[in-house]
Design an enzyme around this catalytic site. Sequence first.
Site, PDB file in Angstrom:
ATOM      1  N   LYS A 155       0.682  -1.239  -0.026  1.00 29.02           N
ATOM      2  CA  LYS A 155       0.097  -0.112   0.130  1.00 29.02           C
ATOM      3  C   LYS A 155       0.907   1.167   0.081  1.00 29.02           C
ATOM      4  CE  LYS A 155      -4.051  -2.110   0.347  1.00 29.02           C
ATOM      5  NZ  LYS A 155      -5.241  -2.065  -0.574  1.00 29.02           N
ATOM      6  N   LYS A 181       0.805  -9.757  -3.032  1.00 33.68           N
ATOM      7  CA  LYS A 181      -0.271  -9.506  -3.955  1.00 33.68           C
ATOM      8  C   LYS A 181      -0.296  -8.051  -4.560  1.00 33.68           C
ATOM      9  CE  LYS A 181      -5.516  -9.318  -3.841  1.00 33.68           C
ATOM     10  NZ  LYS A 181      -5.500  -7.755  -3.853  1.00 33.68           N
ATOM     11  N   ASP A 183      -2.701  -4.829  -5.969  1.00 31.07           N
ATOM     12  CA  ASP A 183      -4.058  -4.544  -5.523  1.00 31.07           C
ATOM     13  C   ASP A 183      -5.006  -4.428  -7.050  1.00 31.07           C
ATOM     14  OD1 ASP A 183      -4.316  -2.006  -2.944  1.00 31.07           O
ATOM     15  OD2 ASP A 183      -5.638  -3.364  -3.565  1.00 31.07           O
ATOM     16  N   GLU A 184      -6.107  -4.418  -6.714  1.00 31.41           N
ATOM     17  CA  GLU A 184      -6.947  -4.785  -7.796  1.00 31.41           C
ATOM     18  C   GLU A 184      -7.020  -3.711  -8.874  1.00 31.41           C
ATOM     19  OE1 GLU A 184      -8.075  -3.734  -4.723  1.00 31.41           O
ATOM     20  OE2 GLU A 184      -8.940  -2.221  -4.896  1.00 31.41           O
ATOM     21  N   HIS A 273      -9.636 -11.948  -7.710  1.00 31.30           N
ATOM     22  CA  HIS A 273     -10.271 -10.664  -6.677  1.00 31.30           C
ATOM     23  C   HIS A 273     -11.472 -10.251  -7.324  1.00 31.30           C
ATOM     24  CE1 HIS A 273     -10.733  -6.644  -4.898  1.00 31.30           C
ATOM     25  NE2 HIS A 273      -9.457  -7.002  -4.579  1.00 31.30           N
ATOM     26  N   LYS A 313     -13.475  -4.028   7.174  1.00 29.13           N
ATOM     27  CA  LYS A 313     -13.943  -2.691   6.555  1.00 29.13           C
ATOM     28  C   LYS A 313     -15.134  -2.737   5.664  1.00 29.13           C
ATOM     29  CE  LYS A 313     -10.601  -2.063   2.991  1.00 29.13           C
ATOM     30  NZ  LYS A 313      -9.260  -1.424   2.386  1.00 29.13           N
TER      31      LYS A 313
HETATM   32  C1  CAP Z   1      -7.425  -4.842   1.094  1.00 26.85           C
HETATM   33  C2  CAP Z   1      -7.912  -4.476  -0.145  1.00 26.85           C
HETATM   34  C3  CAP Z   1      -8.646  -5.638  -0.935  1.00 26.85           C
HETATM   35  C4  CAP Z   1     -10.022  -5.880  -0.195  1.00 26.85           C
HETATM   36  C5  CAP Z   1     -10.926  -6.307  -1.336  1.00 26.85           C
HETATM   37  C6  CAP Z   1      -8.262  -3.139  -0.359  1.00 26.85           C
HETATM   38  O1  CAP Z   1      -6.559  -3.939   1.634  1.00 26.85           O
HETATM   39  O2  CAP Z   1      -6.604  -4.759  -0.848  1.00 26.85           O
HETATM   40  O3  CAP Z   1      -8.965  -5.344  -2.244  1.00 26.85           O
HETATM   41  O4  CAP Z   1      -9.866  -6.814   0.778  1.00 26.85           O
HETATM   42  O5  CAP Z   1     -11.977  -6.610  -0.623  1.00 26.85           O
HETATM   43  O6  CAP Z   1      -7.705  -2.696  -1.659  1.00 26.85           O
HETATM   44  O7  CAP Z   1      -9.196  -2.556   0.199  1.00 26.85           O
HETATM   45  P1  CAP Z   1      -6.513  -3.777   3.386  1.00 26.85           P
HETATM   46  P2  CAP Z   1     -12.892  -8.260  -0.609  1.00 26.85           P
HETATM   47  O8  CAP Z   1      -5.943  -4.720   3.902  1.00 26.85           O
HETATM   48  O9  CAP Z   1      -5.741  -2.588   3.247  1.00 26.85           O
HETATM   49  O10 CAP Z   1      -7.769  -3.297   3.652  1.00 26.85           O
HETATM   50  O11 CAP Z   1     -11.538  -8.739   0.279  1.00 26.85           O
HETATM   51  O12 CAP Z   1     -13.871  -8.036   0.452  1.00 26.85           O
HETATM   52  O13 CAP Z   1     -13.275  -8.700  -1.658  1.00 26.85           O
HETATM   53 MG    MG Z   2      -7.243  -4.026  -2.889  1.00 30.21          MG
END
Ligand code: CAP
Ligand code: MG
Length: 432
Positions: A155, A181, A183-184, A273, A313
């Site tokens: 991050k 990983k 990020d998306e 994802h 969250k």
């Molecule tokens: C988590 C995350 C993931 C979410 C996706 C984000 O980061 O990388 O994309 O978990 O949601 O971008 O928020 P944090 P889900 O660990 O910093 O929160 O897993 O519900 O699909």
């Molecule tokens: Mg993410």
Amino acid sequence: MAGTEWYDEFVDRDAEPRDGDLLALFSFTPDEDTSTLEALGRIASESSVGTWTTLAQMPDRVPDLKAMCYDWDEEAGTCKVRYPVELWEAANVPQILSGVAGNIFGMKAVARLRLLDLRIPQEIREAHPGPHLGIEGIRDELGIPERPPTATVPKPKLGWTPEQHAERGYEAWVGGVDLIKDDENLTSQSFNNFAKRVEHLARQRERAEAETGETKSALINVTAETNEAIERARLVAEHGFEYAMVDVVTTGFAGLQTIREATGDLDLAIHAHRAMHAMFTKIEDHGMAMYCLAKLLRLVGVDQLHTGTVIGKLVSPENEVVANMDQLREAHTDPRDNLLGQDWGSIKPAFPVASGGLHPGIVPDMIDLYGPDVVIQLGGGIHGHPDGSTAGAKALRDVIDGTMRGDSLDAITQDSKEAAKAIETWGTEQPK
Ligand code: CAP
Ligand code: MG
């Protein structure tokens, strides 16, 4: 209205579901001017062979292709529809969704509609590969026989260069995290070219494996136009990584099926994802249940899928998270509230992924909820650690290893200053 009476032919409480049928479970709310029976008839008709009016001529085979609403609970607002398997092209998930998740969601006669589950018959199930490695295969590849595998996202989501991204990855890998990983929304932007990121991650992985003696891997996001995504997966495999990460909802099922064929040939697992799922899963009386989406993704063949945390969250109610994990991990599920039950035959189980607002103080809750067959991802929960990413990663690993031994969080923080600092920082608070 005259001429629309044939909807009645799609509702029959005495009809029985047949072994070969595709079954669908919906929750529904008729609009105020539509009776329950007419709403049910329209759902079954419009998702199979019908349209809004009785037709002047009809092919002889239509009676055998008609869907039938065979069970409904007016009070609960749920109904079950059986679909002859001949309606479907077994290997074609887009076509199946164009039926059971298509026009019926836009009908004026049905104010709210939610596809809760599908019971997939053997003929359709056997037309799909399922996960390439599955839970056992991933545990073997990573050398992690029992505990939850761990992941982290460097991050902030975007902004690092490939070299910096891989350095953040190295810091977390040597702290004890298994998977780095993307990020998306990180793919191949001007500031972080995909090929360069793969190269830098491969270099840093070698360092981290040499220093830790542990297998390290990465979830590198190949999401792109399908041909390009396959080229990116090939590059990932050429650099010796074990996974391709795919944003499966924005990629779509047609793209995902093609990518799955390619990643199988490349001996890559798929980390899925689910970005964009909440557009249609979040509102509880319309759209599609996340556990129905999870079922289709296991069928097509993802090895890991984000399934929510209940306490993190992002919205993820406990009954949905439990259903998500059951759809992914069980070889067989029996029918229960809002689930149709499913035999998975030889389709491997897939790892649920707990992610989103997690930090070491609430990781024991995740292991309580999921058991050990879960991948636990912390982004901010590692890179927000006051002593940096390596300390954050070690805090996560110490909490997981301790929890797996049966130690309390207090006992763990006695022996791990990194875990103690994480608890000092975030406590056991559940983020908003
Ligand atoms: C988590 C995350 C993931 C979410 C996706 C984000 O980061 O990388 O994309 O978990 O949601 O971008 O928020 P944090 P889900 O660990 O910093 O929160 O897993 O519900 O699909
Ligand atoms: Mg993410």
